[in-house]
Write a protein that holds these residues in place. Structure first.
Motif, mmCIF file in Angstrom:
data_model
loop_
_atom_site.group_PDB
_atom_site.id
_atom_site.type_symbol
_atom_site.label_atom_id
_atom_site.label_comp_id
_atom_site.label_asym_id
_atom_site.label_seq_id
_atom_site.Cartn_x
_atom_site.Cartn_y
_atom_site.Cartn_z
ATOM 1 N N VAL A 107 0.871 -1.169 0.000
ATOM 2 C CA VAL A 107 0.000 0.000 0.000
ATOM 3 C C VAL A 107 0.909 1.220 0.000
ATOM 4 O O VAL A 107 1.818 1.315 0.831
ATOM 5 C CB VAL A 107 -0.914 0.031 1.242
ATOM 6 N N TYR A 133 -1.954 -1.354 -3.857
ATOM 7 C CA TYR A 133 -2.998 -0.347 -3.733
ATOM 8 C C TYR A 133 -2.379 1.044 -3.553
ATOM 9 O O TYR A 133 -1.343 1.184 -2.897
ATOM 10 C CB TYR A 133 -3.897 -0.649 -2.537
ATOM 11 N N GLU A 135 -4.647 4.285 -3.369
ATOM 12 C CA GLU A 135 -5.725 5.281 -3.334
ATOM 13 C C GLU A 135 -5.240 6.625 -2.811
ATOM 14 O O GLU A 135 -5.658 7.689 -3.300
ATOM 15 C CB GLU A 135 -6.873 4.779 -2.456
ATOM 16 N N ASP A 319 -7.206 1.127 1.796
ATOM 17 C CA ASP A 319 -6.407 0.176 1.012
ATOM 18 C C ASP A 319 -5.919 -0.981 1.876
ATOM 19 O O ASP A 319 -5.887 -2.136 1.439
ATOM 20 C CB ASP A 319 -5.197 0.891 0.400
#
Length: 443
Positions: A107, A133, A135, A319
């Motif tokens: 992440v 991930y 975001e 995430d």
């Protein structure tokens, strides 16, 4: 992940790289919301370490100092999920690749790394069969990456228009509402913690350009890097530009624009005039907003806080929960989609509109000379406004006549033709000075 013989699920080991403003908030939420997070993931999240550069730096009480370590390389090999909040290219890239190779999900909030070398991370994650991930890399707390990457994956996005840098939006908003000059507004942003001591990444558009590259890549299933993004900052914007924008029914915003054209994809970042009627015009302060135009869904706008410890940490935890659930229940999040492989084009191929402000000689025939140059380059003029202001006359001796102030707005035309028109107009004897040239977007 297999359950223990007593039916419990082993804790997922989480490593956090970096303990700045965002890292501290992530650690705080992992601690204070441990039970809720465990329920959402399906297993407890165990924070096994926080990698920092200096063990002696004073930390927030929320940070358990016994978890601090300077050995990030060892830490990432012992984790199930690694959260990278260091920023920059190195050592972040090497640490993420090491974590992925060790089987950890990743992440990250690192827009600079994703814009510069995202494909390397995507490929590594695909090869290892783990999640990647990000975001929090674009627009902070605003849920934007997931909708573009998942919710709109069955649609055809045509254009993305966004205010993705809260610092510059705050600065421009202060200039518009309080009449400040740029340097005054930047200093105020620094005092409030919106801008760094060195605000270059924000005011020169580097931060927004990295986010534009990520959004373009996601929206158009094409690899777009930071080097592909045309970038202009706001350092040339004056209080006079801002007040002029208001008089013509616009507000100036630093926009990140990614668009699909007949020839390919164009990504650009620059200040632009946004009509007051457009939803982006009302985005105030340090807030972010992204306006998406899609074939089936139509127009969508995502709005919220784009920076700060708590908002960004919210996106990181989202995430983290997704990656954790996949570790517990199986499955993977979406991987890179670059199947379209569209050509990435320079800004010269973009279609836009210009508003040009000129100081010209105040005598008959001037407007016809200027208009003739626009016509020669195939650029249609939408409107002309003229004022006479003796206070704005040029220095005595250079041009003894008063100066008229022209504002020329064009219809949509190719960027290349518009830029060539401005260059040609600047050579006319009757044109004393081109005061400003701004694109008009969202009309």
């Amino acid at each position: 992940m297999a359950a223990a013989t007593d039916g419990t699920v082993p804790a997922l080991r989480v490593a956090v790289l970096g303990c700045g403003v965002v890292g501290t908030e992530v650690v705080r939420l992992l601690t204070t919301q441990a039970d809720d997070l465990a329920a959402r993931v399906g297993a407890p999240l165990e924070l096994i370490g926080i990698a920092v550069r200096d063990l002696e730096v004073e930390r927030d009480p929320a940070v358990d100092r016994s978890l601090l370590t300077t050995d990030a390389e060892d830490l990432v090999t012992r984790a199930d999920i690694v959260v990278e909040l260091i920023g920059g290219i190195e050592p972040a890239r090497s640490l993420l690749l090491r974590a992925i190779a060790s089987g950890a999900a990743a992440v990250t909030a690192n827009k600079a790394l994703l814009a510069a070398d995202g494909p390397t991370l995507y490929s590594a994650a695909d090869a290892a069969g783990v999640d990647l991930y990000f975001e929090a890399a674009v627009a902070g707390a605003i849920p934007l990456v997931r909708p573009v990457r998942e919710s709109l994956t069955g649609d055809r996005i045509q254009r993305v228009l966004g205010i993705v840098n809260g610092t510059t939006n705050y600065v421009l908003d202060e200039m518009a509402t309080r009449g400040l000059e740029l340097d005054q507004a930047v200093k105020q942003a620094q005092e409030l913690g919106y801008a760094e001591a060195d605000p270059t990444a924000d005011v020169e558009g580097f931060d927004a350009a990295a986010k534009a590259a990520i959004l373009a890549s996601l929206a158009f299933h094409t690899r777009v890097s930071l080097a592909d993004v045309h970038r202009e900052g706001i350092t040339g914007i004056t209080a006079d530009d801002v007040s002029s924008a208001e008089r013509t029914g616009h507000v100036i915003k630093l926009l990140a624009i990614a668009e699909r054209t007949d020839g390919g994809v164009i990504a650009r970042v620059h200040p632009a005039l946004v009509p007051l009627s457009h939803p982006l015009a009302g985005v105030r302060g340090a807030f972010n907003a992204v306006f998406i135009e899609a074939e089936a869904a139509g127009e969508l706008m995502f709005y919220g806080r784009g920076a700060g410890g708590a908002p960004t940490a919210s996106a990181v935890l989202g995430d983290l929960v997704s990656a954790g659930r996949h570790r517990v229940h199986g499955g993977l999040g979406p991987s890179e989609s670059s199947y379209a492989a569209l050509p990435v084009l320079p800004i010269s191929g973009a279609l836009t509109r210009y508003q040009v402000r000129l100081d010209v000689a105040d005598r008959p025939g001037v407007l016809s000379q200027v208009a003739a140059v626009f016509a020669e380059h195939g650029v249609s003029i939408e409107g002309v406004r003229q004022t006479q202001d003796p206070a704005r006359s040029v220095r005595a001796g250079e041009h003894p006549e008063y100066v008229a102030w022209l504002i020329i707005s064009t219809h949509t035309a190719p960027e290349e033709a518009l830029a060539a028109t401005v260059r040609a107009v600047s050579t006319l004897d009757v044109v004393h000075r081109i005061t400003s040239v701004l694109r008009v977007e969202g009309a």
